[in-house]
Design an enzyme around this catalytic site. Structure first.
Site, mmCIF file in Angstrom:
data_model
loop_
_atom_site.group_PDB
_atom_site.id
_atom_site.type_symbol
_atom_site.label_atom_id
_atom_site.label_comp_id
_atom_site.label_asym_id
_atom_site.label_seq_id
_atom_site.Cartn_x
_atom_site.Cartn_y
_atom_site.Cartn_z
ATOM 1 N N ASP A 45 0.869 -1.177 0.000
ATOM 2 C CA ASP A 45 0.000 0.000 0.000
ATOM 3 C C ASP A 45 0.912 1.236 0.000
ATOM 4 O O ASP A 45 2.128 1.127 0.164
ATOM 5 C CB ASP A 45 -0.890 -0.027 1.247
ATOM 6 N N ALA A 99 -0.055 5.311 1.323
ATOM 7 C CA ALA A 99 -0.173 6.154 2.522
ATOM 8 C C ALA A 99 -0.371 5.314 3.776
ATOM 9 O O ALA A 99 -1.277 4.488 3.854
ATOM 10 C CB ALA A 99 -1.324 7.138 2.362
ATOM 11 N N LYS A 122 -11.526 6.873 -2.534
ATOM 12 C CA LYS A 122 -11.907 7.999 -1.682
ATOM 13 C C LYS A 122 -13.382 8.397 -1.785
ATOM 14 O O LYS A 122 -13.975 8.816 -0.790
ATOM 15 C CB LYS A 122 -10.999 9.200 -1.955
ATOM 16 N N ASP A 140 -1.696 -1.128 5.839
ATOM 17 C CA ASP A 140 -1.864 -0.558 7.179
ATOM 18 C C ASP A 140 -3.320 -0.366 7.570
ATOM 19 O O ASP A 140 -3.605 0.285 8.576
ATOM 20 C CB ASP A 140 -1.142 0.792 7.262
#
Length: 264
Positions: free
Chosen positions: A9, A11, A50, A183
């Site tokens: 991934d 960010a 998003k 994450d």
């Protein structure tokens, strides 16, 4: 078994320690409309495309109830698209400042490449957003072999399509010869849905939600409690293993290759 590729991934995993770029923007677009959301709420859908993240926030019962109190009705699809357009505008202006590789990432990538391992990546950012992030990260020394965004496939996380496209472009199969590192909960689901070894990284993650300064200055007992909460959350959502920092990844890989971990 030999691991041939690792799919990271972006960010909160390889860049932007704590995944802070989108956080305040999500909070701001709701606050502007008189609807306060918490940082914890804003982080919960992290890792999704998003616009899907905005939609997921509007579907949270508390936020939906607060929206109805303010506007007299539940959020509409038009509201979601309006907020997303504002989100994009603000995010584009700040992204270059949130593309710094997390400590240790470049060194681990270099070590993996020395072993002949290919480096892929997936993200919840759009292609246009990633043109900014990837360019800035490359200037700072981090550039995976391949990048897939939700724009490149039928759907983003938790669907496995971005991982499959990485596998095709990198020329690696079967999927259990690859590791997915992320994450967020959606990263864990993406990796498992793709049939990959799935590893959650804790320090610097969106799930932990702390700055590097907060991690370094926090009472060790309190920090350990927070780490274990995230570790358990990853495990509950399919992680085969968890690491506190990226420097532990090669150790996990060795356990996989020695068949000391079992994919299920």
């Amino acid at each position: 078994m030999k691991i041939e590729a690792v799919i990271f991934d972006w960010a909160g995993t390889t860049v932007d320690y704590g995944c802070f770029a989108p956080l305040e923007v999500f909070m701001k677009i709701f606050q502007k409309r008189g609807v306060e959301i918490t940082a914890e709420e804003a982080r919960k859908p992290m890792g999704l495309l998003k616009i899907d993240h905005v939609r997921a926030l509007t579907e949270m019962p508390r936020i939906a109830d607060e929206w109805k109190r303010v506007f007299g009705q539940l959020p509409t699809e038009a509201d979601i698209h309006e907020m997303y357009e504002e989100f994009e505008e603000i995010l584009f202006s700040i992204l270059p400042s949130y593309a710094t590789p997390i400590d240790g990432v470049k060194e681990v990538i270099a070590s993996l490449r020395e072993r002949g391992i290919k480096i892929g990546s997936t993200t919840g950012y759009t292609r246009e957003m990633m043109e900014i992030v990837a360019k800035e990260a490359a200037l700072q020394g981090y550039k995976p072999d391949f990048l897939v965004t939700p724009d490149d496939v039928p759907a983003g996380r938790p669907y496995p399509w971005m991982c499959y496209k990485n596998a095709m472009e990198l020329g690696v199969y079967p999927m259990n010869h690859m590791i997915k590192v992320g994450d967020t909960v959606s990263d864990m689901k993406e990796g498992r849905n793709a049939g990959m070894w799935t590893v959650g990284v804790i320090l610097g993650s969106s799930e932990l939600g702390l700055t590097q300064y907060e991690v370094e200055s926090m009472d060790s007992v309190e920090l350990r409690e927070k780490i274990e909460i995230v570790r358990n959350r990853f495990a509950e959502n399919g992680a085969h293993s968890t690491i506190e920092t990226m420097q532990e990844l090669e150790n996990v890989m060795e356990h996989i290759e020695k068949q000391e971990l079992i994919i299920s």
